[in-house]
Motif scaffolding. Structure first.
Motif, short mmCIF file in Angstrom:
data_model
loop_
_atom_site.label_atom_id
_atom_site.label_comp_id
_atom_site.label_asym_id
_atom_site.label_seq_id
_atom_site.Cartn_x
_atom_site.Cartn_y
_atom_site.Cartn_z
N LEU A 63 43.94 60.70 22.63
CA LEU A 63 44.39 60.12 21.37
C LEU A 63 45.79 59.54 21.54
CD1 LEU A 63 43.28 62.96 18.91
CD2 LEU A 63 42.10 60.78 19.33
N GLY A 64 46.23 58.76 20.55
CA GLY A 64 47.56 58.18 20.60
C GLY A 64 47.69 57.17 21.73
N LEU A 65 48.85 57.16 22.39
CA LEU A 65 49.10 56.22 23.49
C LEU A 65 48.14 56.45 24.65
CD1 LEU A 65 53.01 56.23 23.55
CD2 LEU A 65 51.49 54.46 22.61
N ASP A 66 47.70 57.70 24.82
CA ASP A 66 46.78 58.00 25.92
C ASP A 66 45.41 57.37 25.71
OD1 ASP A 66 48.21 60.26 27.63
OD2 ASP A 66 48.66 60.63 25.52
N ALA A 67 45.13 56.92 24.49
CA ALA A 67 43.80 56.38 24.19
C ALA A 67 43.73 54.86 24.36
CB ALA A 67 43.40 56.75 22.76
N ILE A 68 44.86 54.21 24.66
CA ILE A 68 44.90 52.75 24.71
C ILE A 68 43.88 52.18 25.69
CG2 ILE A 68 46.33 50.76 25.33
CD1 ILE A 68 48.73 52.22 24.18
N LEU A 69 43.76 52.79 26.84
CA LEU A 69 42.86 52.26 27.86
C LEU A 69 41.48 52.91 27.83
CD1 LEU A 69 45.37 52.11 30.86
CD2 LEU A 69 44.72 50.29 29.27
N SER A 70 41.21 53.71 26.81
CA SER A 70 39.92 54.40 26.73
C SER A 70 39.06 53.77 25.66
CB SER A 70 40.13 55.89 26.40
OG SER A 70 40.91 56.51 27.38
N LEU B 223 44.22 62.18 15.40
CA LEU B 223 45.62 62.42 15.73
C LEU B 223 46.37 62.96 14.52
CD1 LEU B 223 47.70 62.02 18.05
CD2 LEU B 223 48.26 59.82 16.99
N VAL B 224 47.14 64.01 14.73
CA VAL B 224 47.91 64.64 13.66
C VAL B 224 49.33 64.08 13.69
CG1 VAL B 224 48.79 66.82 12.73
CG2 VAL B 224 46.55 66.74 13.86
N PRO B 225 49.80 63.43 12.61
CA PRO B 225 51.15 62.86 12.60
C PRO B 225 52.22 63.95 12.70
CG PRO B 225 49.88 62.19 10.65
CD PRO B 225 49.08 63.21 11.35
N VAL B 226 53.25 63.67 13.47
CA VAL B 226 54.37 64.60 13.64
C VAL B 226 55.68 63.81 13.52
CG1 VAL B 226 55.53 66.20 15.23
CG2 VAL B 226 53.03 66.13 15.14
N MET B 227 56.65 64.38 12.81
CA MET B 227 57.94 63.71 12.65
C MET B 227 58.58 63.48 14.02
SD MET B 227 59.70 65.47 9.30
CE MET B 227 59.82 67.06 10.10
N GLU B 228 59.31 62.38 14.16
CA GLU B 228 59.90 62.02 15.45
C GLU B 228 60.85 63.10 15.96
OE1 GLU B 228 60.74 60.26 18.94
OE2 GLU B 228 59.11 59.81 17.52
N SER B 229 61.58 63.75 15.06
CA SER B 229 62.50 64.80 15.49
C SER B 229 61.76 65.95 16.18
CB SER B 229 63.30 65.33 14.30
OG SER B 229 62.42 65.86 13.31
N VAL C 253 58.29 68.18 21.36
CA VAL C 253 56.94 68.24 21.92
C VAL C 253 56.91 67.63 23.31
CG1 VAL C 253 54.59 67.32 21.68
CG2 VAL C 253 55.76 68.30 19.69
N ARG C 254 57.57 66.48 23.48
CA ARG C 254 57.58 65.80 24.78
C ARG C 254 58.27 66.63 25.85
NH1 ARG C 254 59.46 61.50 21.30
NH2 ARG C 254 57.70 60.19 20.63
N ARG D 177 51.10 65.67 22.05
CA ARG D 177 50.62 65.71 20.67
C ARG D 177 50.10 67.11 20.36
NH1 ARG D 177 45.15 66.04 20.62
NH2 ARG D 177 43.98 65.25 22.43
N LEU D 178 49.92 67.38 19.05
CA LEU D 178 49.30 68.64 18.66
C LEU D 178 47.79 68.57 18.86
CD1 LEU D 178 51.16 69.47 15.31
CD2 LEU D 178 51.63 70.35 17.59
N LEU D 179 47.19 69.71 19.10
CA LEU D 179 45.74 69.75 19.17
C LEU D 179 45.14 69.36 17.83
CD1 LEU D 179 44.80 73.02 21.11
CD2 LEU D 179 45.27 70.74 22.02
#
Length: 344
Positions: A217-224, A234-240, A245-246, A293-295
């Motif tokens: 999901l997210g950026l990892d899904a671009i090529l899939s 995908l569960v939205p998460v605040m940037e802070s 997470v990263r 990302r979160l599960l």
């Protein structure tokens, strides 16, 4: 073969040959939630009654068990005669999962004597209503599921005493560690029953085996190529928080909450792909082993042995709670295999 396909094969093999293939029993599921506990006990039976006060969980239950009778009721005010009238007689099986929050280790008040909670004014006293209804209905098999900590601080003796009060003296406290029987995540629960269970053991799958075949999901899904999987969003998460997470390493939690004056418990833990998952709880969230990302709800459900065909409904936060507060379907099937063999 995907883990979801493997799970369905395992669940089918566990119940093949038991009496539920030929005999439809009347089942009552009290505090039914989304329906994980029911999963092994019913096969499209119209003699199945599910009761809960959570409307979102009941909507999920009705979605997945369309032939069941579903009641949105306060079990503290439910009379056993209503159940018998609905089912056309006494049920052979009664399942119950009364609220466990007051006994959970994550509850800062869990140190209090069990009597203060069970005989108090909180949700813990609903255990007494489960025992009351079981005593009235006299089912051939009953199973009450709860956290193992309910047995501490006098809880064990209170439960024995209350069952004796309703005329039941044959009580077994079955401690089940779900991962020892093939569940993809750790989960220690007690199943209080008039039966002693000896569930078969099998090695659990790793996190990667359980969820690794789900689409990224997210950026990892671009090529899939996109594949629609229920509850895999995908569960939205605040940037802070995303920054934390990263940076999170395997096994590390980026958030913590206090469970006592001196102890905290990690949350938002990045799971290790090659290991067993930690306990999946309603309020806990986990970080994907390889994606930042979160599960998703589906990944939580996979780690609790739900097949992908089981769809959760309602707000996303409720869906997480429905998964985390349930009995893993795999454990339900193992319990049902033994329980239904004793139905006359």
């Amino acid at each position: 073969m995907s883990f979801g396909t493997l799970l369905l094969k395992v669940q089918h093999s566990e119940v093949s040959g038991c009496c539920c293939e030929d005999v439809q029993v009347k089942v009552v599921d009290l505090f039914c939630g989304a329906g994980g506990f029911s999963h092994g006990f019913i096969k499209d039976s119209d003699r199945h009654l599910a009761v809960d006060i959570d409307q979102h969980a009941l909507a999920t239950y009705a979605r997945n068990y369309p032939t069941a009778t579903v009641w949105n009721r306060d079990i503290g005010r439910l009379h056993s005669s209503e159940i018998q009238e609905s089912l056309g007689g006494r049920p052979e099986v009664v399942l119950a999962s009364p609220p466990c929050e007051e006994f959970s280790k994550s509850n800062p008040e869990s140190y209090r004597p069990a009597a203060d909670r069970i005989y108090g004014t909180g949700t813990a006293r609903l255990l007494l209503d489960a025992i009351r209804i079981i005593g009235d209905l006299e089912p051939q098999v009953f199973i009450i599921e709860n956290v193992a900590a309910i047995l501490r601080s006098g809880g064990h003796d209170i439960i024995v005493r209350e069952f004796i009060r309703v005329g039941i003296k044959n009580i077994h406290f079955n401690l089940v560690r779900a991962h020892q029987h093939g569940n993809p995540s750790k989960r220690l629960r007690v199943f209080i029953s008039n039966m002693k269970f000896k569930l078969p053991r099998r090695n659990p799958p790793t996190v990667h085996t359980a969820i690794g075949d789900l689409p990224p999901l997210g950026l990892d899904a671009i090529l899939s190529r996109p594949v629609a999987i229920p509850n895999h969003n995908l569960v939205p998460v605040m940037e802070s928080r995303m920054k934390k997470v990263r940076r999170a390493r395997s096994g590390q939690g980026v958030r913590h909450f206090r469970i006592s004056k001196s102890k905290t418990q990690a949350n938002w833990v990045r799971l290790r792909p090659d290991q067993l998952a930690t306990s999946i709880n309603g309020l806990s969230r986990y970080i994907h082993p390889t994606e930042d990302r979160l599960l998703t709800v589906r990944e939580h459900a996979r780690l609790m042995s739900y097949p992908d065909s089981f769809v959760f409904t309602g707000p996303v936060e409720s869906q997480y709670n429905q998964v985390g507060e349930s009995v893993p379907p795999l454990i339900s099937h193992l319990l049902a295999q033994e329980a239904l063999e004793h139905i006359e």
